[in-house]
Design a protein around this motif. Structure first.
Motif, PDB file in Angstrom:
ATOM      1  N   TYR A 275       0.837  -1.200   0.000  1.00  0.00           N
ATOM      2  CA  TYR A 275       0.000   0.000   0.000  1.00  0.00           C
ATOM      3  C   TYR A 275       0.875   1.255   0.000  1.00  0.00           C
ATOM      4  O   TYR A 275       1.985   1.256   0.550  1.00  0.00           O
ATOM      5  CB  TYR A 275      -0.904   0.035   1.244  1.00  0.00           C
ATOM      6  CG  TYR A 275      -1.920  -1.071   1.299  1.00  0.00           C
ATOM      7  CD1 TYR A 275      -3.077  -1.023   0.523  1.00  0.00           C
ATOM      8  CD2 TYR A 275      -1.736  -2.172   2.134  1.00  0.00           C
ATOM      9  CE1 TYR A 275      -4.018  -2.039   0.583  1.00  0.00           C
ATOM     10  CE2 TYR A 275      -2.673  -3.194   2.201  1.00  0.00           C
ATOM     11  CZ  TYR A 275      -3.813  -3.118   1.417  1.00  0.00           C
ATOM     12  OH  TYR A 275      -4.750  -4.142   1.470  1.00  0.00           O
ATOM     13  N   ASP A 290      -1.212  -1.716  -4.450  1.00  0.00           N
ATOM     14  CA  ASP A 290      -2.624  -1.346  -4.395  1.00  0.00           C
ATOM     15  C   ASP A 290      -2.960  -0.215  -5.357  1.00  0.00           C
ATOM     16  O   ASP A 290      -3.960  -0.276  -6.084  1.00  0.00           O
ATOM     17  CB  ASP A 290      -2.978  -0.944  -2.964  1.00  0.00           C
ATOM     18  CG  ASP A 290      -4.422  -0.489  -2.835  1.00  0.00           C
ATOM     19  OD1 ASP A 290      -5.321  -1.306  -3.079  1.00  0.00           O
ATOM     20  OD2 ASP A 290      -4.635   0.683  -2.480  1.00  0.00           O
ATOM     21  N   TYR A 419      -3.952 -10.082  -0.259  1.00  0.00           N
ATOM     22  CA  TYR A 419      -4.500  -9.028  -1.113  1.00  0.00           C
ATOM     23  C   TYR A 419      -4.943  -9.615  -2.453  1.00  0.00           C
ATOM     24  O   TYR A 419      -5.996  -9.244  -2.990  1.00  0.00           O
ATOM     25  CB  TYR A 419      -3.438  -7.941  -1.329  1.00  0.00           C
ATOM     26  CG  TYR A 419      -3.872  -6.787  -2.189  1.00  0.00           C
ATOM     27  CD1 TYR A 419      -4.481  -5.659  -1.633  1.00  0.00           C
ATOM     28  CD2 TYR A 419      -3.659  -6.800  -3.569  1.00  0.00           C
ATOM     29  CE1 TYR A 419      -4.872  -4.589  -2.431  1.00  0.00           C
ATOM     30  CE2 TYR A 419      -4.054  -5.734  -4.366  1.00  0.00           C
ATOM     31  CZ  TYR A 419      -4.651  -4.628  -3.793  1.00  0.00           C
ATOM     32  OH  TYR A 419      -5.036  -3.574  -4.589  1.00  0.00           O
TER      33      TYR A 419
END
Length: 756
Positions: A275, A290, A419
């Motif tokens: 992230y 991300d 994820y």
């Protein structure tokens, strides 16, 4: 950015005189019956076999943890002709393989990874074309229809000769001009010819590859995959990638979510974070997994084709300020240009694991293999590991020296895998295998295993059906009667060297050489075969077959293009009939200790006489149809094929796998499962070993076991044999002998018997 570092079948058997054509971890995945088809994609650099990577050979790869293995890299020139980046590594060195000699037909990485896949059917192998330092000719080739066609044709030959499963196009990057960095790599091409038209030309090149792969796949009953390596930076994607159209063509896209930050930036940061952290000065550039994934989806990417990256190496800065955040010191802080690259220019980067050298890793960028992090910590004992919980990323920092290193570890890998599952992505890629760290095994597998466990849990990765293209090899069988009776079998390799390009010539030679052959020969009940001479090697009996293993005979370990080999099998019978040997399975191996690969079953008969000069393939069998389906079997018929000389028989394929071979135009496939769909195709072959293209596919669904099969309607053009049943004018008839065109019930004493 993936760098190219520079570091100092099967056969057709024929009978003739009878000739037969031959830390705190995120939640783990639970094992489930239906495991999602994620991808654990690994890159293997061909330079891994040399000392700079600790002589890391393909046999040392933890292949059971992977779904895809990319051979990196294959180069090409501005005409689309293929070029080795390291010929010795690709096809010359023994790479630790048992019994393999320098320059042998089974030498080099390209053969070793085929052996690795044979032992691990969960693994698909492929080639990455291009790479960071070898993308200079993409723009020229992709823009020119003639050069593009030549490139595609050559890649198709390469993947056929190397028995690969996929092609990975690694253009770094379309429409991005870059000068060659000869300090880092003396062989770097840069991308000086990049232009805006690359964006569309890239799609055109991919479409041409897709079409060619699909066509070749039909020809050899194989489903090829096509993948690409994509940049992670939004600006580079926007500049050169038509995301929506690209994802329509490829099977999956490997997004290089590493090297997102490095010594080219004036401050420390994560180079492969999951992230983005708003405290990062480059946050708005989207340098995280991300942010890149969200951008790709916005532009039309298909989620389950997005494969995100993990880094098995560090990036580092030299003199980084501690800053005011005591919990995360050194993170997102200014670095100083106090270190030097090999050419003397100043850099923010920290020292590399390997000494910097002009033309051979000459940039000081703090690059250390993950397996060497303990060595790095010993070198700088004040380094301490920190965890950025916002980015889900680790880093090392020393307040005393200012050294800062960013990388992936098992904890960050676990979050990336979760994820992938949470966002229905296609899996993960890693750069690169030789940089992983050993655990309890001799394999370098710590991070590799973390990815596999994160995606698949403890379940084994599903296996694939391995398909190999056939060779034009024949076996002549004739009787002998000296000191008993038996069969003399001569294996002749009718393949010949056709290629002139260095890459294709080398891979063709390997592919068309019969390696460590083993024959499985079923014979007539009551007859036993043993070695008739020393040339037969080790002869045993297994599963109802006489097994002839030639690996122990030096002269038979390889049968090159154009060569023959003869051996004898002694029979226990008082007399022999060559028609007893009407089916032969031949397998090959890369090395003596490995499993077999490339099995081909050849059926023959005494009337088949091959002509080695015959190179014309039969026509395609037509009108494949089902004549009778039960809950356990399906009977197929088709229209006969024609050939310039004679059709020897037909091979039948169920769901892409060969299930039988017959001389006529009907085949019954039994042992099926009720209420299940099966797809069939048929190929014709002649006595010289030429195969037609596959027929059109026919999908058959077996009946419920409780439902009796329907009786097919009588067809005036169809031939029927004794026992065949038909329905006609509301009645059921059974054929009493062969018949065609005779109307059931039309004559009292005809070939049809009224049953119902």
């Amino acid at each position: 950015m993936k760098k190219l570092f520079s570091i100092t079948s099967v056969v057709l058997l024929v009978l003739s005189l009878v000739v037969v054509s031959i830390g705190a971890q995120p939640k783990q995945a639970k094992a489930a019956e239906n495991v999602p088809q994620y991808r654990n994609v690994m890159y293997y650099g061909d330079w891994s076999i040399w000392g700079g990577e600790g002589n890391f050979y393909p046999k040392d790869i933890p292949a059971d943890q992977l779904t895809h293995l990319n051979f990196a890299f294959l180069d090409f020139n501005s005409n689309g002709d293929l070029v080795f980046t390291d010929k010795d590594a690709a096809v010359g060195a023994p790479v630790g393989q048992e019994g393999v000699q320098w320059g042998g037909a089974n030498a080099g990485v390209l053969n070793a990874i085929q052996d690795l896949r044979a032992q691990n059917p969960n693994l698909k192998i492929g080639v990455s074309v291009g790479g960071w330092s070898k993308s200079g000719d993409f723009s020229t080739v992709a823009a020119d229809p003639t050069k593009r066609a030549n490139f595609v044709k050559n890649v198709m030959k390469f993947v056929k000769y190397t028995n690969m499963d996929f092609v990975d196009l690694d253009w770094e990057y379309p429409a991005s001009v870059r000068d060659a960095d000869l300090v880092d790599n003396k062989n770097d091409e840069g991308t000086p010819n990049a232009k805006p038209a690359d964006k569309q030309n890239f799609i055109t090149l991919l479409q041409d590859l897709r079409t060619a792969l699909d066509k070749q796949g039909v020809d050899i009953n194989k489903k090829y995959e096509l993948s690409v390596a994509l940049p992670a930076a939004k600006s580079t994607l926007e500049n050169g990638i038509d995301v929506a159209n690209l994802f329509k063509v490829v099977d999956f896209a490997n997004v290089m979510t590493y090297d997102l930050n490095g010594a080219w930036t004036p401050n420390s940061a994560h180079h492969t974070a999951l992230y983005g952290n708003p405290k990062d000065p480059n946050y708005d550039s989207g340098f995280s997994v991300d942010q890149t994934v969200k951008y790709l989806k916005e532009k039309g990417a298909v989620s389950n084709k997005i494969v995100v990256g993990a880094a098995f190496y560090t990036r580092g800065w030299n003199k980084v300020a501690a800053g005011t955040d005591t919990a995360l010191p050194g993170l997102f802080q200014a670095a100083e240009k106090t270190n030097k690259d090999a050419d003397g220019s100043l850099t923010y980067g920290a020292n590399n694991e390997n000494p910097i050298k002009t033309g051979d890793g000459g940039r000081a960028g703090g690059v250390w293999a993950y397996r060497s992090i303990d060595t790095l910590k010993a070198k700088t004992p004040t380094l301490k590991e920190y965890w950025d919980d916002t980015a889900k990323a680790p880093y090392l920092y020393s307040k005393e020296t200012g050294e800062f290193y960013t990388y992936d570890n098992p904890r960050s890998i676990g979050y990336k895998a979760q994820y992938v599952k949470d966002n229905n992505l296609g899996g993960m890629i890693s750069w690169m295998q030789s940089q992983d760290k050993t655990t309890t095994s001799t394999k370098r597998d710590e991070l590799t295993k973390a990815i596999k466990t994160g995606l698949f849990g403890t379940s084994a990765i599903p296996q694939n059906a391995i398909t190999y293209a056939n060779l034009n090899v024949v076996a002549t069988v004739k009787p002998y009667s000296e000191n008993g009776v038996g069969y003399e079998i001569t294996i002749t390799n009718n393949e010949k060297a056709d290629e002139t390009n260095e890459v294709l010539k080398s891979t063709e030679l390997s592919f068309e050489t019969v390696k460590l052959p083993k024959f499985y020969i079923p014979v007539k009940a009551g007859e036993t075969l043993t070695a008739g001479d020393y040339k037969a090697g080790t002869v045993t009996t297994s599963g109802g077959n006489t097994v002839v293993d030639l690996a122990s005979v030096y002269d038979a370990q390889q049968i090159p293009q154009g060569a023959s080999y003869t051996f004898r099998l002694k029979s226990s019978a008082s007399s022999v009939d060559v028609n007893n040997i009407s089916k032969i399975d031949l397998t090959q191996r890369m090395v003596k200790s490995s499993v077999e690969f490339g099995k081909q079953t050849i059926f023959g008969g005494g009337s088949v006489v091959p002509d080695p000069s015959d190179t014309e393939a039969p026509t395609v069998p037509k009108a494949l149809e089902s004549s009778n389906v039960t809950d356990k079997s399906a009977t197929l018929t088709w229209t006969a094929s024609t050939d310039n000389k004679a059709v020897a028989g037909y091979k039948v394929y169920r769901n892409g796998t060969e299930v039988g071979s017959v001389s006529g135009t009907t085949f019954t496939d039994s042992g099926l499962t009720a209420k299940t769909a099966y797809t069939y195709t048929v190929k014709a072959y002649d006595a010289a070993g030429n195969f037609s293209a596959a027929s059109s596919a026919l999908t058959v669904t077996t009946l419920d076991a409780a439902t009796p099969p329907a009786t097919p309607a009588w067809d005036t053009a169809k031939t029927y044999n004794k026992g065949d049943r038909v329905s006609y004018k509301g009645k059921t008839y059974e054929a009493q002998w062969w018949t065609q065109g005779n109307e059931p019930g039309a004559e009292q004493w005809g070939p049809w018997l009224l049953i119902n």
